[in-house]
Motif scaffolding. Structure first.
Motif, PDB file in Angstrom:
ATOM      1  N   ALA A 124       0.852  -1.188   0.000  1.00  0.00           N
ATOM      2  CA  ALA A 124       0.000   0.000   0.000  1.00  0.00           C
ATOM      3  C   ALA A 124       0.888   1.238   0.000  1.00  0.00           C
ATOM      4  N   ASP A 125       0.284   2.378  -0.362  1.00  0.00           N
ATOM      5  CA  ASP A 125       1.017   3.641  -0.403  1.00  0.00           C
ATOM      6  C   ASP A 125       0.923   4.430   0.899  1.00  0.00           C
ATOM      7  N   SER A 126      -0.049   4.095   1.750  1.00  0.00           N
ATOM      8  CA  SER A 126      -0.233   4.839   3.003  1.00  0.00           C
ATOM      9  C   SER A 126      -0.859   3.918   4.040  1.00  0.00           C
ATOM     10  N   ALA A 127      -0.834   4.366   5.288  1.00  0.00           N
ATOM     11  CA  ALA A 127      -1.438   3.582   6.368  1.00  0.00           C
ATOM     12  C   ALA A 127      -2.937   3.420   6.134  1.00  0.00           C
ATOM     13  N   GLU A 128      -3.615   4.505   5.782  1.00  0.00           N
ATOM     14  CA  GLU A 128      -5.060   4.440   5.550  1.00  0.00           C
ATOM     15  C   GLU A 128      -5.398   3.465   4.414  1.00  0.00           C
ATOM     16  N   GLN A 129      -4.630   3.522   3.340  1.00  0.00           N
ATOM     17  CA  GLN A 129      -4.862   2.612   2.224  1.00  0.00           C
ATOM     18  C   GLN A 129      -4.612   1.158   2.646  1.00  0.00           C
ATOM     19  N   ALA A 130      -3.585   0.918   3.452  1.00  0.00           N
ATOM     20  CA  ALA A 130      -3.283  -0.435   3.925  1.00  0.00           C
ATOM     21  C   ALA A 130      -4.430  -0.971   4.777  1.00  0.00           C
ATOM     22  N   GLU A 131      -4.974  -0.136   5.647  1.00  0.00           N
ATOM     23  CA  GLU A 131      -6.092  -0.556   6.492  1.00  0.00           C
ATOM     24  C   GLU A 131      -7.313  -0.908   5.662  1.00  0.00           C
ATOM     25  N   GLN A 132      -7.653  -0.063   4.700  1.00  0.00           N
ATOM     26  CA  GLN A 132      -8.803  -0.323   3.837  1.00  0.00           C
ATOM     27  C   GLN A 132      -8.590  -1.580   3.000  1.00  0.00           C
ATOM     28  N   ARG A 133      -7.389  -1.744   2.491  1.00  0.00           N
ATOM     29  CA  ARG A 133      -7.090  -2.933   1.681  1.00  0.00           C
ATOM     30  C   ARG A 133      -7.194  -4.216   2.502  1.00  0.00           C
ATOM     31  N   LEU A 134      -6.708  -4.190   3.743  1.00  0.00           N
ATOM     32  CA  LEU A 134      -6.802  -5.397   4.564  1.00  0.00           C
ATOM     33  C   LEU A 134      -8.260  -5.748   4.831  1.00  0.00           C
ATOM     34  N   LEU A 135      -9.089  -4.766   5.191  1.00  0.00           N
ATOM     35  CA  LEU A 135     -10.502  -5.045   5.425  1.00  0.00           C
ATOM     36  C   LEU A 135     -11.169  -5.579   4.160  1.00  0.00           C
ATOM     37  N   ALA A 136     -10.824  -5.020   2.997  1.00  0.00           N
ATOM     38  CA  ALA A 136     -11.388  -5.496   1.725  1.00  0.00           C
ATOM     39  C   ALA A 136     -10.947  -6.929   1.442  1.00  0.00           C
ATOM     40  N   TYR A 137      -9.667  -7.217   1.671  1.00  0.00           N
ATOM     41  CA  TYR A 137      -9.120  -8.557   1.451  1.00  0.00           C
ATOM     42  C   TYR A 137      -9.828  -9.588   2.334  1.00  0.00           C
ATOM     43  N   ILE A 138      -9.955  -9.292   3.628  1.00  0.00           N
ATOM     44  CA  ILE A 138     -10.616 -10.215   4.550  1.00  0.00           C
ATOM     45  C   ILE A 138     -12.086 -10.369   4.176  1.00  0.00           C
ATOM     46  N   ASP A 139     -12.755  -9.268   3.876  1.00  0.00           N
ATOM     47  CA  ASP A 139     -14.168  -9.291   3.500  1.00  0.00           C
ATOM     48  C   ASP A 139     -14.381 -10.124   2.238  1.00  0.00           C
ATOM     49  N   ASN A 140     -13.438 -10.058   1.317  1.00  0.00           N
ATOM     50  CA  ASN A 140     -13.546 -10.756   0.029  1.00  0.00           C
ATOM     51  C   ASN A 140     -13.178 -12.240   0.129  1.00  0.00           C
ATOM     52  N   ASP A 141     -12.149 -12.570   0.878  1.00  0.00           N
ATOM     53  CA  ASP A 141     -11.583 -13.923   0.855  1.00  0.00           C
ATOM     54  C   ASP A 141     -11.995 -14.830   2.013  1.00  0.00           C
ATOM     55  N   TYR A 142     -12.552 -14.271   3.056  1.00  0.00           N
ATOM     56  CA  TYR A 142     -12.913 -15.070   4.229  1.00  0.00           C
ATOM     57  C   TYR A 142     -14.389 -14.898   4.543  1.00  0.00           C
ATOM     58  N   GLU A 143     -14.937 -15.793   5.325  1.00  0.00           N
ATOM     59  CA  GLU A 143     -16.349 -15.717   5.703  1.00  0.00           C
ATOM     60  C   GLU A 143     -16.521 -15.072   7.073  1.00  0.00           C
ATOM     61  N   ASP A 144     -15.489 -14.439   7.579  1.00  0.00           N
ATOM     62  CA  ASP A 144     -15.547 -13.824   8.899  1.00  0.00           C
ATOM     63  C   ASP A 144     -16.598 -12.712   8.936  1.00  0.00           C
ATOM     64  N   ASP A 145     -17.250 -12.567  10.077  1.00  0.00           N
ATOM     65  CA  ASP A 145     -18.167 -11.462  10.316  1.00  0.00           C
ATOM     66  C   ASP A 145     -17.312 -10.292  10.786  1.00  0.00           C
TER      67      ASP A 145
END
Length: 96
Positions: A48-69
């Motif tokens: 990621a290019d910034s902390a905020e972008q890294a945080e958003q990307r991680l949430l998107a990745y988990i939301d997309n690839d896992y069934e976690d609530d």
């Protein structure tokens, strides 16, 4: 400052921003008498290019690839040693 789910999340590319799970830090339980749910904690690394972008990307990745609530989940980034690669801690409240 942590990013809390839900937030507007970016589309997840095929390479998943080279995300990798670094550590499963276990479950944190609230102090006795405190009305709060336990929280699962894990560390990830991704591009990621910034902390905020890294945080958003991680949430998107988990939301997309896992069934976690992810309701109430937070992602908090701290710059890693490698330029452009961030270490992000994910905290997910739930019943474990």
């Amino acid at each position: 400052m942590p990013t809390r789910y839900p937030t507007s999340l970016p589309a997840v590319p095929e390479n998943r921003w080279d995300a990798e799970k670094l550590a499963d830090r276990g479950i944190e339980y609230p102090a006795e008498g405190v009305e709060a749910r336990p929280v699962a904690v894990a560390d990830f690394s991704l591009v990621a290019d910034s902390a905020e972008q890294a945080e958003q990307r991680l949430l998107a990745y988990i939301d997309n690839d896992y069934e976690d609530d992810l309701r109430g989940a937070t992602a908090t980034a701290a710059e890693d040693a490698a330029p452009g690669r961030w270490r992000v801690t994910l905290r997910v409240p739930g019943e474990f």
